[in-house]
Scaffold this motif. Sequence first.
Motif, short mmCIF file in Angstrom:
data_model
loop_
_atom_site.label_atom_id
_atom_site.label_comp_id
_atom_site.label_asym_id
_atom_site.label_seq_id
_atom_site.Cartn_x
_atom_site.Cartn_y
_atom_site.Cartn_z
N TYR A 147 94.39 -28.27 -47.16
CA TYR A 147 95.14 -26.84 -47.32
C TYR A 147 96.69 -26.99 -47.45
O TYR A 147 97.35 -26.22 -48.16
CB TYR A 147 94.95 -26.15 -45.82
CG TYR A 147 93.55 -25.74 -45.65
CD1 TYR A 147 92.34 -25.72 -46.75
CD2 TYR A 147 92.89 -25.10 -44.48
CE1 TYR A 147 91.29 -25.51 -46.53
CE2 TYR A 147 91.71 -24.99 -44.18
CZ TYR A 147 90.96 -24.70 -45.18
OH TYR A 147 89.69 -24.24 -45.10
N ALA A 150 97.31 -28.18 -50.97
CA ALA A 150 97.09 -26.90 -51.89
C ALA A 150 98.46 -26.02 -51.77
O ALA A 150 98.90 -25.63 -53.01
CB ALA A 150 95.95 -26.15 -51.33
N ASP A 151 98.88 -25.86 -50.67
CA ASP A 151 100.27 -25.15 -50.70
C ASP A 151 101.28 -25.69 -51.39
O ASP A 151 102.10 -25.24 -52.13
CB ASP A 151 100.70 -24.83 -49.20
CG ASP A 151 99.95 -23.66 -48.61
OD1 ASP A 151 99.44 -22.72 -49.39
OD2 ASP A 151 99.57 -23.90 -47.35
N THR A 156 95.76 -22.31 -56.44
CA THR A 156 95.20 -21.07 -56.13
C THR A 156 93.72 -20.97 -55.71
O THR A 156 93.20 -20.03 -54.85
CB THR A 156 95.21 -20.20 -57.41
OG1 THR A 156 94.51 -20.56 -58.37
CG2 THR A 156 96.67 -19.75 -57.70
N LYS A 157 93.07 -22.33 -56.01
CA LYS A 157 91.75 -22.36 -55.62
C LYS A 157 91.51 -23.79 -55.18
O LYS A 157 92.22 -24.61 -55.90
CB LYS A 157 90.68 -22.07 -56.70
CG LYS A 157 90.70 -20.64 -57.29
CD LYS A 157 90.14 -19.43 -56.36
CE LYS A 157 90.45 -18.22 -56.87
NZ LYS A 157 89.87 -17.86 -58.04
N ILE A 158 90.68 -23.97 -54.23
CA ILE A 158 90.26 -25.19 -53.59
C ILE A 158 88.93 -25.55 -53.88
O ILE A 158 88.10 -24.73 -53.45
CB ILE A 158 90.76 -25.49 -52.16
CG1 ILE A 158 92.01 -25.20 -52.02
CG2 ILE A 158 90.19 -26.99 -51.73
CD1 ILE A 158 92.41 -25.44 -50.46
N SER A 190 89.62 -19.47 -46.70
CA SER A 190 89.98 -20.88 -45.79
C SER A 190 90.26 -20.18 -44.41
O SER A 190 90.61 -19.15 -43.87
CB SER A 190 90.99 -21.59 -46.44
OG SER A 190 92.21 -20.81 -46.51
N ARG A 194 94.73 -18.39 -46.01
CA ARG A 194 95.69 -18.37 -47.16
C ARG A 194 95.19 -19.13 -48.52
O ARG A 194 95.78 -19.07 -49.42
CB ARG A 194 96.78 -19.13 -46.81
CG ARG A 194 97.79 -18.57 -45.50
CD ARG A 194 98.69 -19.78 -44.99
NE ARG A 194 99.60 -20.14 -46.08
CZ ARG A 194 100.60 -21.04 -45.80
NH1 ARG A 194 100.62 -21.52 -44.60
NH2 ARG A 194 101.33 -21.19 -46.70
N HIS A 195 94.00 -19.40 -48.47
CA HIS A 195 93.02 -20.34 -49.73
C HIS A 195 91.95 -19.81 -49.89
O HIS A 195 91.34 -19.15 -49.14
CB HIS A 195 93.27 -21.82 -49.64
CG HIS A 195 94.75 -22.13 -49.32
ND1 HIS A 195 94.94 -22.38 -47.78
CD2 HIS A 195 95.59 -22.89 -49.74
CE1 HIS A 195 96.29 -23.16 -47.66
NE2 HIS A 195 96.71 -23.13 -49.19
#
Length: 313
Positions: A147, A150-151, A156-158, A190, A194-195
Amino acid sequence: MNAVWTEPEAPAAAAPSHQAAAKIERETHKLEKRLCREVGRAITDYNMIEEGDKVMVCLSGGKDSYGMLDILLKLKARAPVNFELIAVNLDQKQPGFPEDVLPAYLKQVGVPFHIEEQDTYSIVKRVVPEGKTTCGLCSRLRRGILYRVADELGATKIALGHHRDDILATFFLNMFFAAKLKAMPPKLVSDDGRHVVIRPLAYVAEKDLVRWAQHREFPIIPCNLCGSQENLQRQVVGDMLRDWERKHPGRLENMLHSLQSVAPSHLMDGTLHDFKGLKPTGVASDDGDRAFDPPELPPVPAMPSAVQVVSLG
């Protein structure tokens, strides 16, 4: 839109004199079409990837995540939307982990990538008693790190590489050991809110990923952290599912469809259906008792009248 997502280009025809090679090529092309079709269908059904997305593809070094990245790269070339892919691997500092394998592969295929180095292996080994399952703690640590990454990458997607069989195994594990009807959703927000996490392989059978990995000769990296835990319940349930599929082909596909066709009125969760407030309506309903009848049953024959019953005596 579905056709653009799912149809791969036809390969060049094999030479007629090489029948065996031609058969292998045909079967491989059918497998590729099926993988592209199922991944494309899942993306479309759940709106997994949208215009302008930056998709962080979590790559472990196993067959599933390799296959996911490979198919997403194929679909990206002809997708109805523009999106980016970036492969991310979490190097957990497991002893003997071949650090050069993934970077070399990702450079070869030409996809942007990021290797995140975090020694979660030592934490798991220190915290979890010898002989106990490490998957739970390992998964939580890995999730939190991904996470954060990703930030940092602006993803925008995992994308995670769980396939159809993983989803069904999770369903049964939750039923057997947590007393819940719960599986892995194809798309979710998530834990930190946030995800958006997606599972593009949600419709893909594991056996197809095995065959694709063999065909593509992915440089598979085994997970030494948990590979010795042979009696994990997930493995037991996985064996059960594979045995069912061998004995009853198509059963796993039916089970997956059942997760997409839920009837809360015929379960027992009072928060999803107002059992306490049920009253007769006087109106026939397809959701009533007839919902228990298998679809192949013939119509119920008319019963004889009371007069006829007496006369038969």
